[in-house]
Every structure is written in C-alpha cells, then in structure tokens.
Design a protein around this motif. Structure first.
Motif, mmCIF file in Angstrom:
data_model
loop_
_atom_site.group_PDB
_atom_site.id
_atom_site.type_symbol
_atom_site.label_atom_id
_atom_site.label_comp_id
_atom_site.label_asym_id
_atom_site.label_seq_id
_atom_site.Cartn_x
_atom_site.Cartn_y
_atom_site.Cartn_z
ATOM 1 N N LEU A 48 -13.387 7.691 4.254
ATOM 2 C CA LEU A 48 -13.201 8.181 5.618
ATOM 3 C C LEU A 48 -14.313 9.126 6.044
ATOM 4 O O LEU A 48 -14.663 9.185 7.226
ATOM 5 N N LEU A 49 -14.849 9.879 5.086
ATOM 6 C CA LEU A 49 -15.849 10.904 5.398
ATOM 7 C C LEU A 49 -17.088 10.727 4.536
ATOM 8 O O LEU A 49 -17.001 10.357 3.356
ATOM 9 N N LEU A 97 -6.105 10.783 -0.129
ATOM 10 C CA LEU A 97 -5.835 9.969 1.058
ATOM 11 C C LEU A 97 -6.766 8.759 1.092
ATOM 12 O O LEU A 97 -6.328 7.625 1.363
ATOM 13 N N GLU A 98 -8.048 8.970 0.803
ATOM 14 C CA GLU A 98 -9.000 7.859 0.786
ATOM 15 C C GLU A 98 -8.635 6.841 -0.293
ATOM 16 O O GLU A 98 -8.737 5.622 -0.067
ATOM 17 N N ALA A 99 -8.181 7.340 -1.434
ATOM 18 C CA ALA A 99 -7.778 6.431 -2.500
ATOM 19 C C ALA A 99 -6.549 5.618 -2.093
ATOM 20 O O ALA A 99 -6.464 4.414 -2.374
ATOM 21 N N GLU A 100 -5.611 6.261 -1.440
ATOM 22 C CA GLU A 100 -4.406 5.566 -0.992
ATOM 23 C C GLU A 100 -4.737 4.497 0.060
ATOM 24 O O GLU A 100 -4.114 3.429 0.091
ATOM 25 N N GLY A 109 -2.582 15.065 2.943
ATOM 26 C CA GLY A 109 -3.905 14.462 3.011
ATOM 27 C C GLY A 109 -4.327 14.190 4.434
ATOM 28 O O GLY A 109 -5.495 14.409 4.808
ATOM 29 N N ILE A 110 -3.387 13.702 5.237
ATOM 30 C CA ILE A 110 -3.694 13.433 6.652
ATOM 31 C C ILE A 110 -4.025 14.736 7.360
ATOM 32 O O ILE A 110 -4.991 14.820 8.135
ATOM 33 N N GLU A 111 -3.239 15.785 7.136
ATOM 34 C CA GLU A 111 -3.502 17.085 7.749
ATOM 35 C C GLU A 111 -4.883 17.601 7.368
ATOM 36 O O GLU A 111 -5.646 18.079 8.220
ATOM 37 N N MET A 141 0.847 -1.202 0.000
ATOM 38 C CA MET A 141 0.000 0.000 0.000
ATOM 39 C C MET A 141 0.877 1.245 0.000
ATOM 40 O O MET A 141 1.878 1.308 0.698
ATOM 41 N N THR A 142 0.506 2.237 -0.786
ATOM 42 C CA THR A 142 1.243 3.489 -0.831
ATOM 43 C C THR A 142 1.125 4.206 0.513
ATOM 44 O O THR A 142 0.058 4.258 1.114
#
Length: 329
Positions: free
Chosen positions: A50-51, A42-45, A8-10, A1-2
């Motif tokens: 998530l939301l 971020l969700e794709a990674e 993205g996390i921020e 996983m990448t």
C-alpha cells in the motif's frame, strides 16, 4: 482472505493523512514501530503493498491510493458512530475536523477551540485552516466556517455571526493622501485588495446606501491572498484596507488605524443619513453536509461556538441567529 484488522486500517489512514508513520503512531497512541507493524500486517492480509516507504518520504502505491479512497470514508463513519455512542453517555469523543479561513482561524476559532477541547478531552479535533474551498467528502470534514462568498450548493449553511467591516488607513497614509469623504473617492486612493484563493477573484468592497447595496469602484495598488498581511501593509501606510472587525478592532482602539466611512453625525439630519454609505458586514456560516443527520458532537460544536461568538467583541449575532440560508452558487 482474512478480514483486515481495524488497527491496521487506522494506522494506514492516519499515516497517509499525517504524512508519516510516526504521525500515525502519535494520533493512535502507538510507537512508530508499532504503527509500522500494524500497516505491514494490513499489507500482508491484503496481499499487496500500500505504501512506498523511505527515510524521508511516504507515498501511496496505485493499490494504496484506491484502498485509501475507499476505506477513509468508512473509517470516518466508524469514528462518528463511536462518538455518537459516547455522546449518549455524555462523553463526546472521536475525530472531529473543522475547516475555516486563515483569518477566522487565527483571530476567532484558534483562541476559542482550546477551551472546547478542555471541556471535551475525548474529542480529537483537527483544524484545517486554509483560504480555499474544502471538499467535505474527500477531506473528511465535519464542519466548515465560511463567509458568504464561499457558500456552495449541497451544503447546509447556518448563519452564526456577523462581522462589522472597517475600511481603514494609517494616520501616516491619511496625512499624505487625505481622507476619502465618499466611497466614490476610493477610486483616487491606493487600495489594498484581498484575492480569494478559491476562485482568484478580488473581494468586492460593498456598501449599503439608501437601503441599496452598491460596490465601490477601486483600482488595487496591492493585492494579497492573506488578510493579516494586508493589515500589516495598511499599518505601514501602504493604503486603505477592508478588514473584518475581529482583525481591525485592536488596531483601531490603539490608534494605529483610522476607520473610514463611520456613521454620519446626528446633526447631519435625515439627508446626511440617507447619503451615507455604510460598509456591508461580513456574515459567517457554519456549513455541514446533512440536515437530517447532525451527529451530537457536531450539534455540540455549533451550539457552543454560536454562544461564544455572541460574546466576541469583534462580532455580532445575526438578525435571525441560527437561521439556515440557501447556498449561493
């Protein structure tokens, strides 16, 4: 996983904390669209949603809740590390979150914090102004200003100021009901009480008489969870209120409130002084998590706030400035 990108996390963490993707963008200096794209990447990674987004709301999925709880403390550690590196260069920076009670925030911390931010423009300060206990870990708090009843085990508590207490009433109330001569007289008066949001208890009315601490017996005619609202009721003649000096001083100086139980006259002699009941002051503490690790920006905040409070007209410095005090359970 990448490996997920930090941006993205921020954006994800700030969106949840701020309640919207636009709020995340403002904190990070991005447009709402750019912040949304960072979260989408971020969700794709991660390969999961998530939301849940709508035009009016933002909600965490089950996976998002787990990820938020695990990653938020890590992001806080990274921000602290960046801040410490900056502090070594004389540039305190990064996120800094302070919690305090509503009255202290309105009358003391709020007016002071602007100058602090101007001196250190690379700090991103957040004030959490609430009359409840805050969770340092889950709410990502760096420091909390608390009075003695709010201290708890597991936190370092450093005494930073003492606020004289005034039991006050309006001239109109005293004209109608008379002035209490002793604290025992309070049982026959209309008393305005503060209910502590953290546990629902009524704040006691303590006095010092003859070197002993005693609590006045009284029956509240009005109970409220906000000190400023109690002060307004007191101004309107509703009864006697217990107010910290940083709230009451301007009202006493203007003649709108009359302080009760002031020091006995000098000609009263030793007997009068011994019988006099003096209001017990309210002590304030700055609380933080780890005595062994005090980040430079936290140390800077404590030092500058302590110095400012020493000059505040409504506060006094404690007898042993800065001395830690064991939390009270």
């Amino acid at each position: 996983m990448t490996t997920p990108s930090l941006r993205g996390i921020e954006a994800f963490i700030k969106a949840v904390e701020g309640g919207s993707i636009a709020a995340a963008g403002r904190q990070l200096g991005l447009s709402a669209a750019a912040a949304s794209q960072s979260i989408a990447r971020l969700e794709a990674e991660l390969g999961t949603r998530l939301l849940r987004r709508s035009t009016r709301s933002l909600a965490l999925t089950d996976e998002g809740q787990i990820y938020f709880e695990r990653v938020r403390p890590v992001l806080g550690v990274l921000e602290d590390a960046h801040g410490e590196i900056g502090a070594l260069r004389g540039e305190p920076q990064g996120r800094f979150k302070v919690a305090c009670s509503v009255a202290f925030g309105r009358h003391v911390l709020g007016p002071w914090i602007t100058g602090f931010m101007q001196r250190y423009p690379r700090l991103n300060v957040e004030l959490l102004v609430v009359d409840r206990q805050v969770d340092f870990m889950h709410e990502n708090v760096d420091a909390s200003i608390r009075y003695q009843h709010m201290l708890e085990p597991g936190l370092v508590a450093r005494r930073i100021a003492s606020a004289p207490i005034h039991y006050c009433a309006s001239p109109a109330y005293l004209n109608r009901h008379g002035q209490p001569a002793t604290l025992e007289d309070l049982a026959r008066h209309r008393c305005l009480a503060y209910r502590m949001a953290m546990d629902g208890r009524i704040m006691p009315w303590p006095f010092i008489r003859g070197g002993l601490r005693i609590e006045a017996a009284f029956e509240p005619s009005l109970t409220c969870s906000d000190i400023d609202t109690l002060a307004q009721a007191c101004l309107a003649g509703a009864g006697i209120a217990r107010l910290g000096s940083f709230v009451s001083n301007p009202l006493i100086e203007s003649g709108e409130l009359i302080p009760l139980f002031i020091e006995p006259a000098i000609h009263g002699g030793a007997e009068a002084a011994q019988a006099h009941a003096a209001p017990e002051p309210l002590e304030f503490f700055v609380c933080y998590r780890d005595r062994q690790h005090v980040p430079p920006k936290l140390r800077l905040f404590i030092d500058e706030l302590s110095e400012a409070l020493s000059d505040h007209p409504g506060l006094r410095m404690p007898r042993c400035p800065g001395a830690p005090r064991p939390p009270i359970s």
